[in-house]
Design an enzyme around this catalytic site. Sequence first.
Site, PDB file in Angstrom:
ATOM      1  CE  LYS A  14      32.107  38.966  41.873  1.00 23.63           C
ATOM      2  NZ  LYS A  14      32.204  39.413  40.589  1.00 23.63           N
ATOM      3  CE1 TYR A  74      62.654  30.597  54.990  1.00 23.85           C
ATOM      4  CE2 TYR A  74      60.729  31.587  54.988  1.00 23.85           C
ATOM      5  CZ  TYR A  74      61.474  30.514  55.263  1.00 23.85           C
ATOM      6  OH  TYR A  74      60.939  29.446  56.134  1.00 23.85           O
TER       7      TYR A  74
HETATM    8  C1  LIG Z   1      31.363  40.741  40.745  1.00 24.95           C
HETATM    9  C2  LIG Z   1      30.438  41.320  39.939  1.00 24.95           C
HETATM   10  C3  LIG Z   1      29.668  42.645  40.204  1.00 24.95           C
HETATM   11  C4  LIG Z   1      30.196  43.515  41.425  1.00 24.95           C
HETATM   12  O1  LIG Z   1      31.345  44.344  41.034  1.00 24.95           O
HETATM   13  P1  LIG Z   1      31.895  45.070  42.162  1.00 24.95           P
HETATM   14  O2  LIG Z   1      32.934  45.820  41.561  1.00 24.95           O
HETATM   15  O3  LIG Z   1      32.368  44.129  43.221  1.00 24.95           O
HETATM   16  O4  LIG Z   1      30.958  45.887  42.756  1.00 24.95           O
HETATM   17  C5  LIG Z   1      28.803  43.025  39.245  1.00 24.95           C
HETATM   18  N1  LIG Z   1      28.436  42.422  38.147  1.00 24.95           N
HETATM   19  C6  LIG Z   1      28.999  41.389  37.805  1.00 24.95           C
HETATM   20  C7  LIG Z   1      28.571  40.783  36.615  1.00 24.95           C
HETATM   21  C8  LIG Z   1      30.116  40.661  38.529  1.00 24.95           C
HETATM   22  O5  LIG Z   1      30.654  39.613  38.312  1.00 24.95           O
END
Ligand SMILES: *Cc1c(COP(=O)(O)O)cnc(C)c1O
Length: 353
Positions: free
Chosen positions: A35, A249
Amino acid sequence: MPRPARALLDLSALRDNLAVARRAAGNASILAVVKANAYGHGLTRVLSALEAADGLALIELDQAVALRERGYVKPLLLLGGFFEPEDVELFPAHRLIAVIHHEDQLLMLEKTEIVGRIDIFLKFNTGMNRLGFPTSQAQALVERLGRSGKVGSITLMTHFANADDSRGVEWQLAAFRPAQSLPLSMANSAALLRHPATAGAWVRPGIMLYGSSPFPETPAAALGLRPVMTLETRIIGVQQLHPGDRVGYGGTFTAQHPMRIGVIACGYADGYPRHAPSGTPIMVDGERTRTVGRVSMDLMCLDLTAMAGAGVGSRVQLWGDELSVDEVAASAGTVSYELFCALSSRVPVSVSE
Ligand SMILES: *Cc1c(COP(=O)(O)O)cnc(C)c1O
């Protein structure tokens, strides 16, 4: 000369990290989580290194369809399922697996005419209180999906809130005693590495594939994970400071003694966290020093006082194979996930096998 900020992706590290996941997964199949454009790494850049995964999991429907159009044939799980009635028919058309976590999605499925059937991951809320049905409805939901005549296989899914800390997963497992003898999918990276008994039929590792530790107290290297992304740049200016001189800044950093500082071509518009305070670790020519002053959009500063040999043109690593992204994230009060995802499109990326 192009601006020197750039990211390097080491695909051999990604392959090795996937092998670590494979060893932990036992007989479970692996859905590599990609994702958010593969956690900011770029899905198309890393895809070839994920060949050994059994499928992919992501949120973005357009990316999933693009993967099919590019010839990706393995399972693709949409972690949020469908959001609009118009999208439902894309699932059977492209053989996409849908998470169903809410009554509205069930109704959408029941009302939409589709050609073929959709494989489903039916998601339960076992205590995280984000997405999912109450576990008490499991039996009734499975029967209802069966009656719809639109569903192929059903996998029962949940997500752990504390797999990376001392609260653990037992309390959620206790809530998840599924009445059905259906396949299960529960484990993210933290659960896969620390609670491998939760592997079930499908594991869903994300962050570990990119070489970051899911555990605040355990370095990635101790888990056998190697960083995939290195963010680097060069020193483009040097300043000599007198005691009392301030940097950047707001003048949030004040020199206590004579100092030499380097100015580098990287800032928050490249994805470096603006919240990283003075003192955040950073590497110059392979040696560790610290940032000074506020991170600005295109520039930031670091301490060169003890680095007589460093100057304009010296190589600077912000995170990567010399400095763990997890250390930088901790200093900035965040997690590697956020740093990776924030990598900006203006940063050129090169990929090595
Ligand atoms: C993002 C996600 C994962 C992966 O999690 P990690 O901590 O990056 O291993 C697994 N399951 C779901 C539903 C997620 O949204």
